[in-house]
Design an enzyme around this catalytic site. Structure first.
Site, mmCIF file in Angstrom:
data_model
loop_
_atom_site.group_PDB
_atom_site.id
_atom_site.type_symbol
_atom_site.label_atom_id
_atom_site.label_comp_id
_atom_site.label_asym_id
_atom_site.label_seq_id
_atom_site.Cartn_x
_atom_site.Cartn_y
_atom_site.Cartn_z
ATOM 1 N N ASP A 205 0.848 -1.191 0.000
ATOM 2 C CA ASP A 205 0.000 0.000 0.000
ATOM 3 C C ASP A 205 0.888 1.247 0.000
ATOM 4 O O ASP A 205 1.772 1.391 0.850
ATOM 5 C CB ASP A 205 -0.912 0.013 1.224
ATOM 6 C CG ASP A 205 -1.970 1.090 1.125
ATOM 7 O OD1 ASP A 205 -3.036 0.797 0.547
ATOM 8 O OD2 ASP A 205 -1.741 2.210 1.612
ATOM 9 N N ILE A 206 0.672 2.128 -0.976
ATOM 10 C CA ILE A 206 1.485 3.343 -1.089
ATOM 11 C C ILE A 206 1.169 4.273 0.084
ATOM 12 O O ILE A 206 0.009 4.575 0.353
ATOM 13 C CB ILE A 206 1.213 4.056 -2.423
ATOM 14 C CG1 ILE A 206 1.543 3.122 -3.601
ATOM 15 C CG2 ILE A 206 2.037 5.338 -2.531
ATOM 16 C CD1 ILE A 206 1.165 3.689 -4.956
ATOM 17 N N ASN A 213 -1.749 12.744 -3.993
ATOM 18 C CA ASN A 213 -2.729 13.024 -5.043
ATOM 19 C C ASN A 213 -3.280 14.440 -4.921
ATOM 20 O O ASN A 213 -3.428 15.164 -5.908
ATOM 21 C CB ASN A 213 -3.876 12.011 -4.941
ATOM 22 C CG ASN A 213 -4.156 11.311 -6.255
ATOM 23 O OD1 ASN A 213 -3.451 11.505 -7.231
ATOM 24 N ND2 ASN A 213 -5.185 10.506 -6.282
ATOM 25 N N ASP A 222 -1.482 9.093 -10.957
ATOM 26 C CA ASP A 222 -1.432 7.966 -11.903
ATOM 27 C C ASP A 222 0.013 7.588 -12.205
ATOM 28 O O ASP A 222 0.353 6.408 -12.342
ATOM 29 C CB ASP A 222 -2.143 8.340 -13.206
ATOM 30 C CG ASP A 222 -3.650 8.365 -13.054
ATOM 31 O OD1 ASP A 222 -4.149 7.911 -12.013
ATOM 32 O OD2 ASP A 222 -4.330 8.848 -13.982
ATOM 33 N N GLU A 248 -4.695 2.454 -4.463
ATOM 34 C CA GLU A 248 -3.239 2.486 -4.323
ATOM 35 C C GLU A 248 -2.698 1.212 -3.698
ATOM 36 O O GLU A 248 -1.554 1.172 -3.239
ATOM 37 C CB GLU A 248 -2.816 3.699 -3.476
ATOM 38 C CG GLU A 248 -3.222 3.642 -2.031
ATOM 39 C CD GLU A 248 -4.585 4.255 -1.751
ATOM 40 O OE1 GLU A 248 -4.782 4.740 -0.628
ATOM 41 O OE2 GLU A 248 -5.459 4.252 -2.649
#
Length: 335
Positions: A205-206, A213, A222, A248
């Protein structure tokens, strides 16, 4: 045209990015082409939840992507039927020509037996050569038609293959999508039940992706997803299976891999993500460092795929709670 205007107006009103999936979802909604999609959109509207990029992707994949695949299948089916009909017609005509040619040869045999002299034989041979040349030309035409039919069949088969593969790929990152992942983990679990072939799962998971974002915009978001996806794809090998799980979040399946080795793979991937700064391929702009948290679990006797993923998910959240940019396994979970 009116439908397109409604889609643009809705995007402006709801303040969402008009990505291709979003446009397709709202275009179908306003056209009333898909009752189930419309019902789900109405439900979300009533709930007051904002239409995020992830929601649009989910709606598109759930309701519209299968329809597009079916449309391609139907088109290929029609083309194949037309191709087969043409081949059968050509073969039927060739059979008729061959039957007639056989009859002519039998007639020439009878004429030769009754020939009065050389002039009669020359005439008969001249006719035989003419008819044989016509039959050879017809055979070459049939051969050419069959070769063309074979070529078209190969093209149709390749098109079906491309369509089938595209249906199991995430459009943004090029990784396997959720449907492909569900199929793969089911296969691995069957192998485990049958042969005790262990496998492990890594959730990725980012970290702070929403903040990233909001700071840089969805286009850069993206770019980050594509960058992480590329690292996961390049950082595994053989039958390892990286996929985009949603938003994400990513997942990597490691066949024939125990927990200890899976943790090593996860740590290698974590470092590769942390040291690479995303870069805009057009402008060359380099953005701030991105990190990711990892949760790792291994299948156990009596498990279901859902149970394996649940432990990996808990380990992921433990990594988040422990400061992010780290790897945790199910062994780190409280008893």
């Amino acid at each position: 045209m009116e439908t397109a205007k409604k889609v643009v107006a809705q995007a402006a009103k709801a303040k969402f990015e008009l990505t291709p999936p979003a446009y397709a979802v709202w275009f179908a909604y306003y056209r009333g082409e898909h009752p189930k999609l419309s019902a789900e959109v109405d439900r979300i509207l009533a709930s007051g939840v904002a239409f995020s990029k992830e929601i649009h992707e989910r709606l598109y994949n759930q309701f519209l992507a299968p329809r597009e695949e079916r449309a391609v299948m139907d088109q290929v089916q029609k083309q194949t039927q037309a191709l087969l009909a043409g081949v059968m017609e050509d073969l039927g005509a060739a059979h008729k020509d061959a039957h007639q040619f056989g009859g002519k040869l039998a007639g020439y045999v009878a004429e030769i037996k009754q020939a009065a002299g050389l002039e009669d034989l020359r005439r008969i041979m001249r006719h035989m050569l003419h008819d044989t040349a016509e039959m050879m030309a017809a055979s070459k035409q049939l051969e050419a038609k069959l070769a063309e039919a074979s070529r078209q069949t190969r093209e149709l088969r390749q098109r079906l293959q491309v369509t089938a593969e595209a249906a199991l790929r995430d459009a943004l990152t090029g990784l396997h999508n959720r449907e492909a992942f569900d199929k793969k983990i089911a296969e691995l679990h069957q192998e485990f039940v049958r042969d005790r072939q262990y496998y492990s799962a890594i959730f990725v998971d980012i970290d702070f992706f929403k903040r990233f974002n909001d700071t840089y915009g969805h286009a850069v978001g993206d770019l980050v997803l594509q960058s992480v996806g590329a690292i996961l794809k390049a950082g595994v090998k053989g039958s390892d299976f990286p996929a985009r799980y949603g938003g994400e979040e990513f997942v990597v399946l490691l066949p024939a891999t125990v927990l200890e080795n899976a943790k090593i793979v996860a740590e290698q991937l974590r470092v590769k993500i942390a040291v690479k700064r995303p870069q805009d391929p057009e402008s060359g702009e380099v953005f701030e460092r991105v990190t990711a948290s990892f949760g790792v679990a291994q299948v156990r006797p009596g498990d279901t795929p859902a149970a394996v993923l649940a432990r990996a998910d808990k380990a992921l959240y433990l990594a988040k709670e422990s400061g992010r940019n780290t790897v945790k396994t199910e062994l780190d979970l409280p008893a």
